[in-house]
Write a protein that holds these residues in place. Structure first.
Motif, PDB file in Angstrom:
ATOM      1  N   LEU B  47       0.427   6.821  -5.005  1.00 30.33           N
ATOM      2  CA  LEU B  47       1.138   6.149  -3.912  1.00 30.33           C
ATOM      3  C   LEU B  47       0.178   5.850  -2.771  1.00 30.33           C
ATOM      4  O   LEU B  47      -0.551   6.727  -2.341  1.00 30.33           O
ATOM      5  CB  LEU B  47       2.246   7.060  -3.393  1.00 30.33           C
ATOM      6  CG  LEU B  47       3.176   7.571  -4.472  1.00 30.33           C
ATOM      7  CD1 LEU B  47       3.827   8.856  -4.038  1.00 30.33           C
ATOM      8  CD2 LEU B  47       4.215   6.531  -4.796  1.00 30.33           C
ATOM      9  N   MET B  49      -1.005   5.616   0.830  1.00 29.98           N
ATOM     10  CA  MET B  49      -0.571   6.277   2.050  1.00 29.98           C
ATOM     11  C   MET B  49      -0.282   5.252   3.140  1.00 29.98           C
ATOM     12  O   MET B  49      -0.848   4.185   3.117  1.00 29.98           O
ATOM     13  CB  MET B  49      -1.673   7.214   2.525  1.00 29.98           C
ATOM     14  CG  MET B  49      -1.206   8.255   3.492  1.00 29.98           C
ATOM     15  SD  MET B  49      -2.548   9.346   3.948  1.00 29.98           S
ATOM     16  CE  MET B  49      -3.239   8.486   5.316  1.00 29.98           C
ATOM     17  N   MET B  50       0.582   5.593   4.049  1.00 30.98           N
ATOM     18  CA  MET B  50       1.001   4.768   5.183  1.00 30.98           C
ATOM     19  C   MET B  50       2.051   3.752   4.743  1.00 30.98           C
ATOM     20  O   MET B  50       2.052   3.285   3.612  1.00 30.98           O
ATOM     21  CB  MET B  50      -0.154   4.030   5.863  1.00 30.98           C
ATOM     22  CG  MET B  50      -1.211   4.937   6.390  1.00 30.98           C
ATOM     23  SD  MET B  50      -0.532   6.059   7.605  1.00 30.98           S
ATOM     24  CE  MET B  50      -1.765   7.323   7.586  1.00 30.98           C
ATOM     25  N   ALA B  51       2.866   3.408   5.685  1.00 34.53           N
ATOM     26  CA  ALA B  51       4.036   2.582   5.387  1.00 34.53           C
ATOM     27  C   ALA B  51       3.681   1.263   4.727  1.00 34.53           C
ATOM     28  O   ALA B  51       4.338   0.828   3.796  1.00 34.53           O
ATOM     29  CB  ALA B  51       4.799   2.309   6.672  1.00 34.53           C
ATOM     30  N   PHE B  54       3.842   0.590   1.022  1.00 37.49           N
ATOM     31  CA  PHE B  54       5.105   0.589   0.303  1.00 37.49           C
ATOM     32  C   PHE B  54       5.873  -0.718   0.456  1.00 37.49           C
ATOM     33  O   PHE B  54       6.873  -0.930  -0.193  1.00 37.49           O
ATOM     34  CB  PHE B  54       5.982   1.743   0.774  1.00 37.49           C
ATOM     35  CG  PHE B  54       5.442   3.056   0.333  1.00 37.49           C
ATOM     36  CD1 PHE B  54       5.758   3.552  -0.921  1.00 37.49           C
ATOM     37  CD2 PHE B  54       4.596   3.759   1.128  1.00 37.49           C
ATOM     38  CE1 PHE B  54       5.234   4.749  -1.342  1.00 37.49           C
ATOM     39  CE2 PHE B  54       4.061   4.956   0.710  1.00 37.49           C
ATOM     40  CZ  PHE B  54       4.382   5.454  -0.521  1.00 37.49           C
ATOM     41  N   CYS B  58       9.172  -2.675  -1.456  1.00 37.41           N
ATOM     42  CA  CYS B  58      10.399  -2.509  -0.672  1.00 37.41           C
ATOM     43  C   CYS B  58      11.352  -3.674  -0.925  1.00 37.41           C
ATOM     44  O   CYS B  58      10.959  -4.838  -0.785  1.00 37.41           O
ATOM     45  CB  CYS B  58      10.029  -2.430   0.805  1.00 37.41           C
ATOM     46  SG  CYS B  58      11.445  -2.465   1.899  1.00 37.41           S
TER      47      CYS B  58
END
Lengths: 636, 99
Positions: B47, B49-51, B54, B58
């Motif tokens: 994954l 890292m940090m928004a 993602f 989304c």
């Protein structure tokens, strides 16, 4: 044995083979050679040096993967070279892996040259072992040996050849001699003059199904790679700078204080560098607001038009836009920490802190992903784990201060506590937020979860000096998003708030619709020592966090001359400001986050529960801050 | 080695590449490729890292231009976690070793 380029022959047959090992093209036989290797090992560079610039480029039959082939000569032997796609393995999980595997298996090239980066030998050997399982006619071309030497990494090339059972050749693509040597070895292996005894991985029996068998086989290959690597590699010291810095910044005792100092420095620089520009913008918005109202009056338009433009638009949107310089500096410094490699270390340290509080990694995961925006933070909880863990992670997500909340908090803090005090206040608030997250996490774990904490392996990149372009791009990315929001959601919210503060028109704001709503919120505000205007700002802030600030701008007529920061410091005490920030940091998720929570949790009841949790925690945090402030001698 | 990585992940806690590679006695490069292999096999998930990392996955990405612009400029840092399949495998391995 010079190499000259010959235009590649057209495709024939399945897999696009050209020529054949027995079919002489011009003077001598043609050997079909495939170049296999990991991405970025110098495979294409080697291919270009072998075949020259005149190559044939197309697609693999039925695939979108590019196929490049060329021809070169070694003595009277032609070597037809096919550059296979760069892959880490031949497991056929991606199109590139499938193409590479199919070519070796179906087209049976005379020789496969496994191109291996000497500086990443272990990583590359996995593919080599897989190639050796498919064909015995393999030559290993070791690239980047000069780099390995410069990094003081020793590779025993002869021993590697002995262990793999195939020739290993050090290749320097710019050195014609080494290329000639490689070609002669290819010819020797391809014509059978040099016999190979390829290494075979020993697989144990598998008790599980096909999936477990795959794991078992991969496991055996990795064991073999590790065994070979241990024998042929003389270990290189780790990157000295990274190692030295990590010993300091990840230190068990000093790591967290260093993080705190850096965060304080970040806020301090942000406040001080941006303060003059923020003041200037505030004054400009106030000035233009007054001028605008005068202009509307001069045009003979109704007074409410001037009020709407000055107080609704300039007062609301301008209040938010005024901290544009502040956000510019903040996001630039944030990008600097991120690109330099420190932010990953900060995450590592934060995890250590949360674990010391008895929290599992999943809470930490939400914390990390929710920075920037809580919405993807909620969606990111879809990773492995049982439903309860996931539900808890979603409920904790809104406690993470997103970029919008951080922006408003920074503005408020800068207004009430200029300079070093502001940096410390903001730092204290963020530390408090971590405690709130920990408390919420522990509560959920005790009440709702009894599972194991989620584990992580985290990649810590080497430190580097960030590039200007990268920093500016990252900063602009954030700022453009901020401006876009200011031009849409914040404009709409400001217009709505102005409307509600002017119905009925011409009466004091306390007697308008907004005032009535504010009075409803007043009892809750009284508990926290917050006036109805601040409570209304919190309520509107649920739409989008920045709108809390624009609401205050509209209510306090920030577009009518006086800048919002100046007005606020006159009508709100420092303790009220800090209490407001503590509540604002923790209370209710915004509407988009609630929608995301509803989608992920499958029920609005869950969302209501989540909001209730944040409100409860916000109340507790506000009361705590208020009590601490009173103890410190601050008055409401 | 792969089993060791899975077991280490199951033990919990955050550990960075360098330390884990040291524990396993392999290079960081091999550890990275092993994690990638485990990901392909479905035992772990990598994954970013940090928004920002993602935002691509989304579902609200199309309508939410802000979140999607938060992609970090630098190469995203990867975190690895056990998947359900990885957990299942470990619990099966544990119960078969006990039997």
């Amino acid at each position: 044995m010079s190499c000259h380029t010959v235009v590649a022959a057209p495709h024939h047959g399945e897999g696009g083979d050209t020529g054949g090992s027995s079919g002489p093209r011009e003077a001598g036989p043609v050997l079909r050679v495939a170049l296999a290797g990991n991405p970025n090992v110098g495979k294409t560079s080697l291919f270009n040096r072998l075949t020259g610039a005149r190559q044939q480029v197309g697609n693999w039959p039925g695939k979108t993967v590019v196929r490049v082939e060329g021809l070169c000569q070694a003595g009277d032997t032609y070597i037809h070279v096919v550059d296979l796609p760069g892959t880490y393995s031949l497991s056929a999980y991606s199109m590139e892996e499938e193409v590479a595997r199919d070519y070796i298996v179906s087209s049976e090239p005379d020789v496969v040259v496994a191109v291996v980066d000497a500086t990443n030998l272990e990583r590359n050997l996995y593919l080599v072992l897989q190639v050796l399982e498919l064909t015995p006619r393999v030559v290993v071309a070791l690239t980047m040996m000069d780099v390995a030497r410069s990094e003081k990494l020793g590779v025993d090339v002869d021993l590697l050849g002995t262990l793999l059972g195939v020739p290993v050749v050090s290749v320097y693509p710019r050195d014609a001699k080494s290329l000639d040597h490689l070609k002669s070895v290819i010819v020797d292996v391809g014509t059978g003059r040099e016999a190979t005894h390829p290494f075979r991985v020993q697989y144990g029996p598998s008790a599980g199904g096909p999936a477990d068998r795959e794991l078992l086989e991969a496991q055996a290959r990795y064991e073999a790679v590790a065994t070979i690597a241990r024998q042929v590699l003389h270990e290189r010291p780790r990157h000295r700078l990274t190692q030295a810095l990590d010993e300091i910044v990840l230190h068990r005792v000093f790591g967290l204080p260093i993080l705190a100092v850096l965060a304080a420095a970040l806020f301090f620089v942000t406040f001080n560098v941006s303060a003059p520009a923020v003041d200037l913008l505030n004054s400009l918005f106030g000035f233009w607001g007054t001028r605008l109202q005068a202009g509307v009056h001069w045009l003979g338009l109704p007074a409410w038009v001037g009020g709407f433009l000055a107080n609704g638009m300039l007062g609301g949107v301008g209040s938010v836009l005024a901290f544009f310089p502040l956000m510019t500096v903040f996001f630039f410094l944030y990008a600097f920490l991120q690109d330099s490699g420190y932010l990953a270390r900060a995450a590592f340290l934060t995890d250590r802190l949360l674990r010391a509080m008895g929290l599992g990694g999943r809470v930490f995961f939400s914390l990390l992903t929710g920075y920037g925006c809580n919405v993807p933070g909620v969606f990111a909880t879809r990773i492995a784990g049982n439903e309860r863990e996931r539900e808890a992670a979603i409920l904790v997500s809104p406690f993470v201060p997103c970029a919008a909340r951080l922006g408003v908090m920074t503005f408020f803090t800068a207004a009430f506590f200029p300079g070093t005090r502001g940096a410390l206040v903001l730092l204290g608030l963020l530390a408090l937020d971590i405690l709130v997250i920990a408390a919420a996490g522990v509560l959920l774990q005790r009440v709702w979860l009894r599972g194991e904490p989620a584990p992580f392996v985290l990649e810590l990149p080497p430190y580097r000096w960030p590039e200007w372009q990268s920093l500016l791009t990252a900063t602009w990315t954030q700022l453009s998003a901020f401006l876009e929001k200011a031009g849409t959601v914040i404009v709409a919210a400001s217009a709505a708030v102005w409307l509600f503060t002017n119905i009925p028109y011409g009466v004091p704001v306390e007697h308008t619709v907004a005032g009535a709503v504010g009075r409803l919120l007043a009892p809750a505000g009284a508990v926290l020592g917050l006036n109805w205007q601040l409570m209304l700002a919190l309520l509107v802030g649920v739409v989008a966090k920045e709108t809390a600030l624009s609401t205050l701008g509209v209510i306090f007529h920030a577009g009518s001359g006086a800048p919002l920061a100046g007005v606020l410091t006159h009508v709100i005490s420092p303790l009220q400001a800090v209490t407001f920030l503590a509540v604002y940091m923790v209370y209710s998720p915004c509407v988009p986050t609630m929608t995301a929570m509803r989608r992920e949790l499958g029920s609005w009841r869950w969302v209501v529960g989540g909001v209730a949790l944040t409100l409860g925690m916000a109340l507790a945090t506000g009361l705590l801050v208020q009590a601490a402030g009173r103890l410190a001698g601050w008055g409401l | 080695m792969l089993e060791s990585i899975l077991s280490r992940l199951a033990r919990g806690g955050m550990i960075e590449y360098q330390t884990l590679a040291g524990e396993l006695g392999v290079s960081q490069g091999l550890l990275e490729v092993a994690l990638r292999e485990l990901e392909k096999l479905g035992y772990v998930a990598g994954l970013p890292m940090m928004a920002g990392g993602f935002c691509q996955s989304c579902p609200a990405a199309r309508g939410c231009r802000q979140a999607c612009r938060l992609e970090p400029a630098a190469k995203p840092v990867t975190m690895w976690v056990l998947t359900e399949k990885g957990r299942r495998h470990l619990s099966q391995a544990r119960s078969s070793s006990q039997a």
